[in-house]
Design a protein around this motif. Sequence first.
Motif, mmCIF file in Angstrom:
data_model
loop_
_atom_site.group_PDB
_atom_site.id
_atom_site.type_symbol
_atom_site.label_atom_id
_atom_site.label_comp_id
_atom_site.label_asym_id
_atom_site.label_seq_id
_atom_site.Cartn_x
_atom_site.Cartn_y
_atom_site.Cartn_z
ATOM 1 N N THR A 89 0.830 -1.210 0.000
ATOM 2 C CA THR A 89 0.000 0.000 0.000
ATOM 3 C C THR A 89 0.861 1.255 0.000
ATOM 4 O O THR A 89 0.348 2.365 0.024
ATOM 5 C CB THR A 89 -0.904 0.034 1.257
ATOM 6 O OG1 THR A 89 -0.060 0.046 2.419
ATOM 7 C CG2 THR A 89 -1.826 -1.173 1.306
ATOM 8 N N ILE A 90 2.168 1.059 -0.050
ATOM 9 C CA ILE A 90 3.069 2.209 0.069
ATOM 10 C C ILE A 90 4.325 1.925 -0.763
ATOM 11 O O ILE A 90 4.745 0.777 -0.880
ATOM 12 C CB ILE A 90 3.406 2.444 1.565
ATOM 13 C CG1 ILE A 90 4.137 3.753 1.769
ATOM 14 C CG2 ILE A 90 4.171 1.301 2.159
ATOM 15 C CD1 ILE A 90 4.230 4.142 3.239
ATOM 16 N N THR A 91 4.903 2.965 -1.345
ATOM 17 C CA THR A 91 6.123 2.781 -2.147
ATOM 18 C C THR A 91 7.360 2.982 -1.255
ATOM 19 O O THR A 91 7.262 3.487 -0.129
ATOM 20 C CB THR A 91 6.192 3.812 -3.288
ATOM 21 O OG1 THR A 91 6.420 5.105 -2.712
ATOM 22 C CG2 THR A 91 4.912 3.828 -4.116
ATOM 23 N N THR A 92 8.514 2.649 -1.807
ATOM 24 C CA THR A 92 9.765 2.827 -1.038
ATOM 25 C C THR A 92 9.993 4.294 -0.683
ATOM 26 O O THR A 92 10.309 4.627 0.463
ATOM 27 C CB THR A 92 10.955 2.309 -1.873
ATOM 28 O OG1 THR A 92 10.676 0.983 -2.291
ATOM 29 C CG2 THR A 92 12.243 2.333 -1.071
ATOM 30 N N ASN A 93 9.847 5.187 -1.662
ATOM 31 C CA ASN A 93 10.120 6.608 -1.381
ATOM 32 C C ASN A 93 9.107 7.217 -0.407
ATOM 33 O O ASN A 93 9.447 8.096 0.391
ATOM 34 C CB ASN A 93 10.174 7.406 -2.691
ATOM 35 C CG ASN A 93 11.495 7.169 -3.417
ATOM 36 O OD1 ASN A 93 12.510 6.853 -2.780
ATOM 37 N ND2 ASN A 93 11.494 7.304 -4.732
ATOM 38 N N ARG A 134 6.940 8.104 -6.398
ATOM 39 C CA ARG A 134 7.349 9.463 -6.025
ATOM 40 C C ARG A 134 8.825 9.694 -6.323
ATOM 41 O O ARG A 134 9.588 8.737 -6.420
ATOM 42 C CB ARG A 134 7.179 9.653 -4.516
ATOM 43 C CG ARG A 134 5.786 9.545 -4.056
ATOM 44 C CD ARG A 134 5.747 9.361 -2.569
ATOM 45 N NE ARG A 134 4.445 9.784 -2.090
ATOM 46 C CZ ARG A 134 4.233 10.865 -1.351
ATOM 47 N NH1 ARG A 134 5.249 11.600 -0.959
ATOM 48 N NH2 ARG A 134 3.029 11.199 -0.978
ATOM 49 N N CYS A 135 9.190 10.981 -6.372
ATOM 50 C CA CYS A 135 10.604 11.324 -6.520
ATOM 51 C C CYS A 135 11.336 11.012 -5.211
ATOM 52 O O CYS A 135 10.716 10.910 -4.150
ATOM 53 C CB CYS A 135 10.758 12.803 -6.851
ATOM 54 S SG CYS A 135 10.142 13.203 -8.493
ATOM 55 N N PHE A 143 18.660 1.467 -4.943
ATOM 56 C CA PHE A 143 18.240 1.201 -6.336
ATOM 57 C C PHE A 143 16.716 1.257 -6.466
ATOM 58 O O PHE A 143 16.192 1.772 -7.457
ATOM 59 C CB PHE A 143 18.781 -0.153 -6.824
ATOM 60 C CG PHE A 143 20.177 -0.064 -7.370
ATOM 61 C CD1 PHE A 143 21.276 -0.054 -6.527
ATOM 62 C CD2 PHE A 143 20.398 0.031 -8.734
ATOM 63 C CE1 PHE A 143 22.569 0.051 -7.022
ATOM 64 C CE2 PHE A 143 21.684 0.143 -9.248
ATOM 65 C CZ PHE A 143 22.778 0.144 -8.386
ATOM 66 N N LEU A 144 16.009 0.723 -5.473
ATOM 67 C CA LEU A 144 14.541 0.806 -5.514
ATOM 68 C C LEU A 144 14.105 2.268 -5.531
ATOM 69 O O LEU A 144 13.162 2.646 -6.235
ATOM 70 C CB LEU A 144 13.931 0.098 -4.294
ATOM 71 C CG LEU A 144 13.916 -1.427 -4.350
ATOM 72 C CD1 LEU A 144 13.591 -2.009 -2.968
ATOM 73 C CD2 LEU A 144 12.915 -1.943 -5.383
ATOM 74 N N GLN A 145 14.832 3.095 -4.764
ATOM 75 C CA GLN A 145 14.504 4.525 -4.735
ATOM 76 C C GLN A 145 14.692 5.158 -6.114
ATOM 77 O O GLN A 145 13.860 5.930 -6.578
ATOM 78 C CB GLN A 145 15.411 5.239 -3.731
ATOM 79 C CG GLN A 145 15.062 5.006 -2.278
ATOM 80 C CD GLN A 145 15.713 6.072 -1.413
ATOM 81 O OE1 GLN A 145 16.799 5.857 -0.877
ATOM 82 N NE2 GLN A 145 15.075 7.221 -1.294
#
Length: 228
Positions: A77-81, A199-200, A151-153
Amino acid sequence: MGISKLDVLGQIYDIYGTFSSRLRVACVRGCTACCTQNVTMTTLEGYRIVEHLIHTGQRHLFHRLHHSSHHERFQPTITTNKLLTLCMQGDDPPEEKSCLPGSACPFLSNNECLIYLERPFACRCFFSTQKCEATDCAVVDPFLVTVNTVFLQFIEHIDAGGVFGNMIDVLLFLESEAQQKRQDIDASPNYPGGLPTNRCIPGIFVPPEHHSMIQPILQTIRKSGILH
Ligand code: SF4
Ligand code: SF4
């Protein structure tokens, strides 16, 4: 003509491949206990896989994805950034349904990956220093966790505005011809609700003990000029 996002993704995969080729791990061809339906990725990585399926006449593999979509799987439900942004702000991240055992990945056939050269980063970066069969889980070097997070970021950053999710959900969204025609992936399509938006980078997350070790990798990425 400027470099496309897919080209940038390919270069990031290459840089990571050079790094990972030097790791000492227990992973070998045919060892596939880690190939489950819990793989996550960005839409950019999904476009790369879909292009491959179309150009190699393997559209039929979408049937496997439909079949797998009936099974329970990890759906972030959430990204790494976003996660790192919350951490930097001192906020608690939402609780994720923790890693489910997961049935076999729909791209696994006779212990081989049917999309090996196009597999998402989550598959490229999953290594264990001991055989998972012996310990029932992967044993991952803390520095590798740091490198993988960075790298995921970056991958999320270059696909900012796209979405992130379980590989099955992302690919089924990209299955329709309407989505596949969007080769200009800067044109933000209407992504399905429920998949978190990429996201950035809010800042690179590197624990102090890894600062000096990771510098050569960061320099390689910066020198490549792929991230502006
Ligand atoms: S992570 Fe574990 S299951 Fe996957 S290839 Fe490596 S040792 Fe095998
Ligand atoms: S995409 Fe390939 S490497 Fe990744 S989990 Fe599936 S079979 Fe394994």
